[in-house]
Design a protein around this motif. Sequence first.
Motif, mmCIF file in Angstrom:
data_model
loop_
_atom_site.group_PDB
_atom_site.id
_atom_site.type_symbol
_atom_site.label_atom_id
_atom_site.label_comp_id
_atom_site.label_asym_id
_atom_site.label_seq_id
_atom_site.Cartn_x
_atom_site.Cartn_y
_atom_site.Cartn_z
ATOM 1 N N ASN A 93 24.320 -37.407 23.636
ATOM 2 C CA ASN A 93 24.657 -38.719 22.880
ATOM 3 C C ASN A 93 25.972 -39.384 22.938
ATOM 4 O OD1 ASN A 93 24.831 -41.052 21.255
ATOM 5 N ND2 ASN A 93 23.616 -40.150 19.447
ATOM 6 N N PRO A 94 26.398 -40.385 23.944
ATOM 7 C CA PRO A 94 27.564 -40.772 24.084
ATOM 8 C C PRO A 94 28.333 -41.067 22.667
ATOM 9 C CG PRO A 94 26.092 -41.756 25.517
ATOM 10 C CD PRO A 94 25.342 -41.137 24.531
ATOM 11 N N LYS A 95 27.763 -41.611 21.659
ATOM 12 C CA LYS A 95 28.263 -41.895 20.469
ATOM 13 C C LYS A 95 28.870 -40.619 19.869
ATOM 14 C CE LYS A 95 25.525 -45.992 19.810
ATOM 15 N NZ LYS A 95 24.675 -46.649 19.042
ATOM 16 N N LEU A 96 28.574 -39.471 20.061
ATOM 17 C CA LEU A 96 29.106 -38.312 19.492
ATOM 18 C C LEU A 96 30.205 -37.660 19.819
ATOM 19 C CD1 LEU A 96 25.869 -36.120 18.757
ATOM 20 C CD2 LEU A 96 26.607 -37.679 17.382
ATOM 21 N N GLY A 97 30.909 -38.330 20.980
ATOM 22 C CA GLY A 97 32.269 -38.170 21.615
ATOM 23 C C GLY A 97 32.049 -36.807 22.614
ATOM 24 N N PRO A 98 33.228 -36.333 22.979
ATOM 25 C CA PRO A 98 33.064 -35.198 23.994
ATOM 26 C C PRO A 98 32.535 -34.134 23.645
ATOM 27 C CG PRO A 98 35.290 -35.346 23.174
ATOM 28 C CD PRO A 98 34.516 -36.537 22.527
ATOM 29 N N GLY A 99 31.902 -33.603 24.553
ATOM 30 C CA GLY A 99 31.492 -31.790 24.453
ATOM 31 C C GLY A 99 32.294 -30.946 25.338
ATOM 32 N N THR A 100 31.706 -29.762 25.495
ATOM 33 C CA THR A 100 32.168 -29.005 26.373
ATOM 34 C C THR A 100 31.420 -28.558 27.619
ATOM 35 O OG1 THR A 100 33.775 -27.983 24.693
ATOM 36 C CG2 THR A 100 33.514 -26.793 26.667
ATOM 37 N N TYR A 131 35.171 -21.369 33.308
ATOM 38 C CA TYR A 131 36.083 -22.465 33.290
ATOM 39 C C TYR A 131 35.321 -23.422 32.505
ATOM 40 C CZ TYR A 131 39.010 -20.318 37.056
ATOM 41 O OH TYR A 131 39.882 -19.513 37.955
ATOM 42 N N GLU A 132 36.354 -24.465 31.738
ATOM 43 C CA GLU A 132 35.552 -25.247 30.947
ATOM 44 C C GLU A 132 36.309 -26.721 30.796
ATOM 45 O OE1 GLU A 132 37.232 -24.342 26.469
ATOM 46 O OE2 GLU A 132 35.159 -23.294 27.061
ATOM 47 N N ILE A 133 35.855 -27.901 30.656
ATOM 48 C CA ILE A 133 36.450 -29.040 30.521
ATOM 49 C C ILE A 133 35.568 -29.745 29.462
ATOM 50 C CG2 ILE A 133 34.771 -29.944 32.440
ATOM 51 C CD1 ILE A 133 37.233 -31.628 33.699
ATOM 52 N N GLU A 134 36.274 -30.922 28.796
ATOM 53 C CA GLU A 134 35.757 -31.677 28.199
ATOM 54 C C GLU A 134 35.115 -32.842 28.791
ATOM 55 O OE1 GLU A 134 38.256 -33.222 24.856
ATOM 56 O OE2 GLU A 134 38.106 -31.589 23.431
ATOM 57 N N ALA A 135 33.922 -33.053 28.477
ATOM 58 C CA ALA A 135 33.325 -34.318 28.726
ATOM 59 C C ALA A 135 32.410 -35.208 28.074
ATOM 60 C CB ALA A 135 32.307 -33.691 30.156
ATOM 61 N N VAL A 136 32.098 -36.409 28.243
ATOM 62 C CA VAL A 136 30.996 -37.045 27.621
ATOM 63 C C VAL A 136 30.202 -37.783 28.317
ATOM 64 C CG1 VAL A 136 32.360 -39.269 27.484
ATOM 65 C CG2 VAL A 136 31.157 -39.010 25.767
ATOM 66 N N PRO A 137 28.792 -37.838 27.958
ATOM 67 C CA PRO A 137 27.797 -38.773 28.789
ATOM 68 C C PRO A 137 28.302 -40.133 28.997
ATOM 69 C CG PRO A 137 26.883 -37.325 26.613
ATOM 70 C CD PRO A 137 28.558 -37.419 26.371
ATOM 71 N N ASP A 138 28.163 -40.283 30.275
ATOM 72 C CA ASP A 138 28.342 -41.934 30.915
ATOM 73 C C ASP A 138 27.005 -42.436 31.093
ATOM 74 O OD1 ASP A 138 29.924 -43.989 31.693
ATOM 75 O OD2 ASP A 138 30.077 -43.210 33.703
ATOM 76 N N GLY A 139 26.632 -42.941 29.788
ATOM 77 C CA GLY A 139 25.334 -44.033 29.851
ATOM 78 C C GLY A 139 24.070 -42.783 29.496
ATOM 79 N N VAL A 197 16.078 -34.090 35.009
ATOM 80 C CA VAL A 197 16.817 -35.052 34.128
ATOM 81 C C VAL A 197 18.087 -35.284 34.915
ATOM 82 C CG1 VAL A 197 17.771 -35.612 32.102
ATOM 83 C CG2 VAL A 197 15.682 -34.287 32.263
ATOM 84 N N ILE A 198 18.580 -36.404 35.337
ATOM 85 C CA ILE A 198 20.037 -36.625 35.823
ATOM 86 C C ILE A 198 20.860 -37.128 34.754
ATOM 87 C CG2 ILE A 198 21.531 -37.921 37.389
ATOM 88 C CD1 ILE A 198 18.777 -38.051 39.148
ATOM 89 N N ILE A 199 22.079 -36.312 34.413
ATOM 90 C CA ILE A 199 22.953 -36.937 33.221
ATOM 91 C C ILE A 199 24.445 -37.124 33.863
ATOM 92 C CG2 ILE A 199 24.265 -36.306 31.156
ATOM 93 C CD1 ILE A 199 21.720 -34.581 30.557
ATOM 94 N N ASN A 200 24.713 -38.220 33.889
ATOM 95 C CA ASN A 200 26.462 -38.423 34.432
ATOM 96 C C ASN A 200 27.335 -38.308 33.462
ATOM 97 O OD1 ASN A 200 25.486 -39.423 37.221
ATOM 98 N ND2 ASN A 200 24.784 -41.343 36.179
ATOM 99 N N LEU A 201 28.213 -37.480 33.705
ATOM 100 C CA LEU A 201 29.505 -37.266 32.708
ATOM 101 C C LEU A 201 30.641 -37.638 33.244
ATOM 102 C CD1 LEU A 201 28.259 -33.434 32.039
ATOM 103 C CD2 LEU A 201 27.796 -35.087 30.461
ATOM 104 N N ALA A 202 31.443 -37.969 32.094
ATOM 105 C CA ALA A 202 32.826 -38.448 32.560
ATOM 106 C C ALA A 202 33.900 -37.464 31.943
ATOM 107 C CB ALA A 202 33.078 -40.066 32.032
ATOM 108 N N ALA A 203 34.824 -37.111 32.489
ATOM 109 C CA ALA A 203 36.065 -36.201 31.963
ATOM 110 C C ALA A 203 37.179 -36.912 31.988
ATOM 111 C CB ALA A 203 35.894 -34.934 33.022
ATOM 112 N N PRO A 204 37.758 -37.483 30.925
ATOM 113 C CA PRO A 204 39.005 -37.987 30.885
ATOM 114 C C PRO A 204 40.039 -37.155 31.270
ATOM 115 C CG PRO A 204 37.648 -38.590 28.902
ATOM 116 C CD PRO A 204 37.124 -37.498 29.706
#
Length: 197
Positions: A1-8, A19-27, A44-51
């Motif tokens: 859920n993009p509204k919950l903020g970033p996950g790992t 290795y790990e990176i913070e990412a949030v769903p993009d759509g 399922v295709i999930i696009n993630l954004a990592a600021p």
Amino acid sequence: NPKLGPGTLQWEQNDGTTYEIEAVPDGSPQFPGGNGQSAGHQTVIINLAAPNPFWKTDYTNGEVMSFYIPEFGFPLELSDENELETDGINRLTINNQGDVATPVVIEFNGPALNPKVINETTGEFVKVNRELNEGEKLIINTTFGQKSVILDDGNDRINAFGQIDLDSTFWQLQVKENVISYSADAGIDTASVLVQY
């Protein structure tokens, strides 16, 4: 859920290194039809954004510096002409094996007056103009977007950002070797410093 903020997002290599990176769903997720669907599964295709584009190890390293070595003693009587000294360290070398500069979290344990931690490799330092009493610690975080100076007296955590010396820099470990040291205007013999990265 993009509204919950970033996950790992974690990536494990064949050799077991993670290795790990913070990412949030993009759509929203996409559910393609055709070959991606059958009675037993659904692709399922999930696009993630990592600021923050840097992958980090899933562990933290830490090094301790201290002139005073606790819990070291033995029965001994000395005359007034003899002295006994215990040598710790107030300097260490840290090897940043990453590809870019990395932030540090510094924990300075009192007592100390105007504690200062220096990256001698770059000449940068961070100094806080205040007295640390016995049992108090100063926690300095140089992570981008999380920079902070916290005084922990054992009961409360107080924002001490306003007491930072104006010439201070929230330095980071450069790639390869960094020589780190600490000093204080008083109390250096009993202070200890933990550097985590």
